[in-house]
Design a protein around this motif. Structure first.
Motif, PDB file in Angstrom:
ATOM      1  N   LEU A 284      60.162  32.499  40.287  1.00  0.00           N
ATOM      2  CA  LEU A 284      59.863  31.210  40.817  1.00  0.00           C
ATOM      3  C   LEU A 284      59.110  31.198  41.800  1.00  0.00           C
ATOM      4  CD1 LEU A 284      62.749  31.447  39.106  1.00  0.00           C
ATOM      5  CD2 LEU A 284      63.910  29.748  40.621  1.00  0.00           C
ATOM      6  N   ALA A 285      59.075  31.801  42.577  1.00  0.00           N
ATOM      7  CA  ALA A 285      58.048  31.754  43.856  1.00  0.00           C
ATOM      8  C   ALA A 285      56.747  31.729  43.347  1.00  0.00           C
ATOM      9  CB  ALA A 285      58.413  32.931  44.991  1.00  0.00           C
ATOM     10  N   GLN A 286      56.321  32.615  42.370  1.00  0.00           N
ATOM     11  CA  GLN A 286      55.170  32.641  41.765  1.00  0.00           C
ATOM     12  C   GLN A 286      54.584  31.340  41.288  1.00  0.00           C
ATOM     13  OE1 GLN A 286      53.371  36.299  39.708  1.00  0.00           O
ATOM     14  NE2 GLN A 286      55.715  37.071  39.854  1.00  0.00           N
ATOM     15  N   GLY A 287      55.449  30.881  40.557  1.00  0.00           N
ATOM     16  CA  GLY A 287      55.441  29.507  40.125  1.00  0.00           C
ATOM     17  C   GLY A 287      54.841  28.577  41.269  1.00  0.00           C
ATOM     18  N   GLY A 288      55.701  28.549  42.285  1.00  0.00           N
ATOM     19  CA  GLY A 288      55.342  27.597  43.106  1.00  0.00           C
ATOM     20  C   GLY A 288      54.088  27.964  43.781  1.00  0.00           C
ATOM     21  N   ALA A 289      53.885  29.294  44.167  1.00  0.00           N
ATOM     22  CA  ALA A 289      52.551  29.402  44.683  1.00  0.00           C
ATOM     23  C   ALA A 289      51.396  29.205  43.894  1.00  0.00           C
ATOM     24  CB  ALA A 289      52.494  31.054  45.042  1.00  0.00           C
ATOM     25  N   GLN A 290      51.286  29.294  42.598  1.00  0.00           N
ATOM     26  CA  GLN A 290      50.404  28.843  41.645  1.00  0.00           C
ATOM     27  C   GLN A 290      50.345  27.345  41.719  1.00  0.00           C
ATOM     28  OE1 GLN A 290      51.192  29.647  37.612  1.00  0.00           O
ATOM     29  NE2 GLN A 290      49.984  27.916  36.870  1.00  0.00           N
ATOM     30  N   ALA A 291      51.069  26.713  41.852  1.00  0.00           N
ATOM     31  CA  ALA A 291      50.958  25.051  41.987  1.00  0.00           C
ATOM     32  C   ALA A 291      50.359  24.877  43.291  1.00  0.00           C
ATOM     33  CB  ALA A 291      52.388  24.554  42.102  1.00  0.00           C
ATOM     34  N   ALA A 292      50.725  25.580  44.371  1.00  0.00           N
ATOM     35  CA  ALA A 292      50.208  25.111  45.657  1.00  0.00           C
ATOM     36  C   ALA A 292      48.710  25.335  45.622  1.00  0.00           C
ATOM     37  CB  ALA A 292      50.853  25.829  46.718  1.00  0.00           C
ATOM     38  N   LEU A 293      48.282  26.604  45.172  1.00  0.00           N
ATOM     39  CA  LEU A 293      47.042  27.085  45.372  1.00  0.00           C
ATOM     40  C   LEU A 293      45.956  26.009  44.276  1.00  0.00           C
ATOM     41  CD1 LEU A 293      47.284  30.897  45.056  1.00  0.00           C
ATOM     42  CD2 LEU A 293      46.404  29.462  46.834  1.00  0.00           C
ATOM     43  N   GLN A 294      46.489  25.651  43.130  1.00  0.00           N
ATOM     44  CA  GLN A 294      46.054  24.690  42.376  1.00  0.00           C
ATOM     45  C   GLN A 294      45.841  23.052  42.819  1.00  0.00           C
ATOM     46  OE1 GLN A 294      47.861  25.784  38.639  1.00  0.00           O
ATOM     47  NE2 GLN A 294      46.290  27.084  38.089  1.00  0.00           N
ATOM     48  N   SER A 295      46.430  22.856  43.983  1.00  0.00           N
ATOM     49  CA  SER A 295      46.481  21.467  44.233  1.00  0.00           C
ATOM     50  C   SER A 295      45.324  21.094  45.170  1.00  0.00           C
ATOM     51  CB  SER A 295      48.036  21.143  45.015  1.00  0.00           C
ATOM     52  OG  SER A 295      48.233  21.879  46.318  1.00  0.00           O
ATOM     53  N   PRO A 296      45.183  19.982  45.435  1.00  0.00           N
ATOM     54  CA  PRO A 296      44.192  19.402  46.244  1.00  0.00           C
ATOM     55  C   PRO A 296      44.403  19.908  47.853  1.00  0.00           C
ATOM     56  CG  PRO A 296      44.840  17.731  44.995  1.00  0.00           C
ATOM     57  CD  PRO A 296      45.868  18.794  44.575  1.00  0.00           C
ATOM     58  N   MET A 297      43.360  19.860  48.640  1.00  0.00           N
ATOM     59  CA  MET A 297      43.621  20.459  49.910  1.00  0.00           C
ATOM     60  C   MET A 297      43.872  19.683  50.862  1.00  0.00           C
ATOM     61  SD  MET A 297      43.167  23.852  49.670  1.00  0.00           S
ATOM     62  CE  MET A 297      42.774  24.410  51.212  1.00  0.00           C
ATOM     63  N   GLU A 298      44.293  18.152  50.564  1.00  0.00           N
ATOM     64  CA  GLU A 298      44.737  17.327  51.767  1.00  0.00           C
ATOM     65  C   GLU A 298      45.644  17.768  52.411  1.00  0.00           C
ATOM     66  OE1 GLU A 298      43.897  16.777  48.628  1.00  0.00           O
ATOM     67  OE2 GLU A 298      42.254  15.266  48.516  1.00  0.00           O
ATOM     68  N   GLY A 299      46.844  18.399  51.860  1.00  0.00           N
ATOM     69  CA  GLY A 299      48.275  18.509  52.629  1.00  0.00           C
ATOM     70  C   GLY A 299      47.672  19.628  53.701  1.00  0.00           C
ATOM     71  N   VAL A 300      46.821  20.739  53.326  1.00  0.00           N
ATOM     72  CA  VAL A 300      46.418  21.628  54.364  1.00  0.00           C
ATOM     73  C   VAL A 300      45.665  21.131  55.430  1.00  0.00           C
ATOM     74  CG1 VAL A 300      45.214  23.807  54.476  1.00  0.00           C
ATOM     75  CG2 VAL A 300      46.601  23.370  52.368  1.00  0.00           C
ATOM     76  N   GLU A 301      44.733  20.135  54.931  1.00  0.00           N
ATOM     77  CA  GLU A 301      43.964  19.601  56.122  1.00  0.00           C
ATOM     78  C   GLU A 301      44.688  18.540  57.086  1.00  0.00           C
ATOM     79  OE1 GLU A 301      41.215  17.916  58.416  1.00  0.00           O
ATOM     80  OE2 GLU A 301      41.415  19.829  57.293  1.00  0.00           O
ATOM     81  N   ARG A 302      45.720  17.873  56.693  1.00  0.00           N
ATOM     82  CA  ARG A 302      46.758  17.395  57.394  1.00  0.00           C
ATOM     83  C   ARG A 302      47.304  18.045  58.268  1.00  0.00           C
ATOM     84  NH1 ARG A 302      47.542  14.050  52.667  1.00  0.00           N
ATOM     85  NH2 ARG A 302      49.613  15.214  52.078  1.00  0.00           N
ATOM     86  N   MET A 303      47.875  19.382  57.761  1.00  0.00           N
ATOM     87  CA  MET A 303      48.439  20.491  58.890  1.00  0.00           C
ATOM     88  C   MET A 303      47.762  20.873  59.824  1.00  0.00           C
ATOM     89  SD  MET A 303      51.554  22.520  56.624  1.00  0.00           S
ATOM     90  CE  MET A 303      50.411  22.745  55.393  1.00  0.00           C
ATOM     91  N   ARG A 304      46.424  21.150  59.494  1.00  0.00           N
ATOM     92  CA  ARG A 304      45.491  21.957  60.262  1.00  0.00           C
ATOM     93  C   ARG A 304      45.038  20.818  61.340  1.00  0.00           C
ATOM     94  NH1 ARG A 304      41.143  21.483  62.186  1.00  0.00           N
ATOM     95  NH2 ARG A 304      40.751  19.568  61.125  1.00  0.00           N
ATOM     96  N   ALA A 305      45.006  19.556  61.040  1.00  0.00           N
ATOM     97  CA  ALA A 305      44.424  18.578  62.131  1.00  0.00           C
ATOM     98  C   ALA A 305      45.581  18.366  62.960  1.00  0.00           C
ATOM     99  CB  ALA A 305      44.147  17.174  61.307  1.00  0.00           C
ATOM    100  N   VAL A 306      46.867  18.520  62.760  1.00  0.00           N
ATOM    101  CA  VAL A 306      47.839  18.427  63.372  1.00  0.00           C
ATOM    102  C   VAL A 306      47.960  19.509  64.571  1.00  0.00           C
ATOM    103  CG1 VAL A 306      50.462  18.385  63.757  1.00  0.00           C
ATOM    104  CG2 VAL A 306      49.490  16.916  62.126  1.00  0.00           C
TER     105      VAL A 306
END
Length: 422
Positions: A284-306
């Motif tokens: 289950l964790a592997q499936g979640g990680a796969q989806a995260a890595l394949q998603s756009p980076m906008e969420g990561v960028e929002r966290m980085r900016a905060v």
């Protein structure tokens, strides 16, 4: 009714465990839980835990694994779709092309480090670690008979290791050089010129492996983009292990998914070690990680900016506090203030500040603010605090630290004790 006497246990811990301390970050977290259970209003900036929820796409990826019935034993190296997502991530983010046989996943970055040292370190091998360092590198190496050789890095240098200092620390017993940039606990980043100088040293020590822990690669500030050693020195590909994961950039600490890429013989040995320890990781964790890595980076960028906004608020306040210095973190979400000028002072509660450990203990007991002493990271006279906390918590934490440092007085000002005449 009588009770049976307690049986005497013959158990004695192995030497490798008996001498193994609890990591300081974990020990501090436990102390915070105890104080809160006693009703104390403790703010903890001690743990490197993103304060954002895991991305919704990761949750959906885990649910997909359940719905598709992927609940059996997974492959030791990781499910192929996840390793393909890791492979694509290295191409996209780092310009590095690894065959699938050079990639594996594990239960977080810590298990990858454990696997690598278990697979390679013999008694007496030396592991060169620039200090400050994450607490677990020397501890894990020591479990397998390795010896950490610390190379001090200094605030005046932005906590970057000097190539010649690394050269002086290496010899025929050196098995690994560990690089962790962006760095925990300082937030330092290595520039291309730093890596070029380090690569030149490594070419003179062809038997030294390099562990490049890049878990904070996406959390960088002021437009900086960290460069991987292999971008600078592709000729070292047969000697470099890159460790990464989804814990920090994707706020997925509890999912326990790390990934590594490196030379195939090393990866095979690490998989063999994992096969005799934990086997493959939760599907289950592997499936979640796969989806995260394949998603756009906008969420990561929002966290980085905060995180950058928080850094820009916290560090100037630290620098303005009595007796503290603080290098500007270039990445990650930690500040690493110096407190040497406060040694020899007394707290309002009568404690003597004779070390960074005493400082952080007094700060916790008297101001109810949890941080981690710098000596746990191989750099005394500093302490680490995380700004992966809400703005409200950081505001109150800074206020408590300001009051605490302002209340300190030189020991020479201790009130004289008055004795009654005999």
């Amino acid at each position: 009714m009588s009770t049976a006497p307690k049986a005497q246990s013959p158990f004695k811990p192995a030497r490798r465990i008996a001498s193994l301390p609890v990591p300081a970050t974990i020990a501090m977290a436990e102390r915070v839980r105890q104080l809160r259970a006693e009703g104390r209003d403790v703010i903890s900036l001690a743990i490197g835990q993103p304060d954002f929820p895991s991305p919704a796409v990761a949750l959906e990826g885990a649910v997909r694994e359940v719905r598709e019935g992927h609940t059996g034993y997974p492959p030791l190296a990781g499910q192929k779709p996840l390793r393909e997502a890791v492979q694509a991530k290295f191409r996209r983010d780092n310009g590095l092309d690894f065959p699938l046989a050079h990639i594996m996943v594990a239960n977080g970055g810590k298990q990858l480090i454990f696997n690598a040292f278990m697979a390679s370190v013999e008694d007496g091998d030396e592991i060169v670690v620039p200090a400050p360092y994450w607490v677990s590198y020397p501890l894990i190496a020591g479990m397998f008979g390795g010896k950490a050789v610390e190379v001090p890095c200094y605030e005046a240098d932005g906590f970057r290791p000097r190539a010649e200092a690394l050269r002086a620390a290496m010899n025929e017993r050196t098995k690994w050089l560990v690089l962790n940039f962006p760095n925990n606990p300082t937030g330092a980043i290595l520039e291309r010129s730093d890596l070029e100088a380090i690569a030149a040293v490594l070419r003179d020590f062809p038997n030294v492996m390099v562990m490049s822990d890049e878990i904070y690669e996406h959390l960088t500030f002021d437009g900086r983009k960290p460069v991987s050693l292999l971008n600078v020195a592709p000729d070292l590909a047969g000697r470099v292990l890159i460790v990464n994961g989804v814990s920090k950039a994707y706020a997925m600490t509890g999912w326990r998914v790390g990934f590594a890429a490196g030379p195939e013989p090393l990866i095979k040995a690490m998989i063999r070690a994992q096969g005799n320890a934990t086997s493959g990781i939760c599907t289950l964790a592997q499936g979640g990680a796969q989806a995260a890595l394949q998603s756009p980076m906008e969420g990561v960028e929002r966290m980085r900016a905060v995180y950058q906004e928080r850094r820009d608020k916290v560090v100037p306040r630290l620098r303005a506090m009595k007796g503290l210095s603080c290098a500007m973190p270039e990445g990650a979400f930690y500040a690493f203030p110096g407190m040497k000028a406060l040694k020899g002072h007394l707290t309002a509660g009568g404690r003597t500040i004779d070390s960074d450990v005493a400082f952080t203990e007094a700060l916790l007991e008297e101001a109810h603010l949890a941080t981690v002493p710098g000596s746990a990271f191989g750099q005394a006279d500093h302490f680490r605090l995380s700004f992966a906390a809400s703005d409200k918590e950081l505001e109150e934490a800074c206020a408590r630290l300001e009051r605490f440092t302002a209340s300190l007085r030189p020991a020479s000002l201790r009130p004289a004790s008055h004795q009654m005449p005999r």
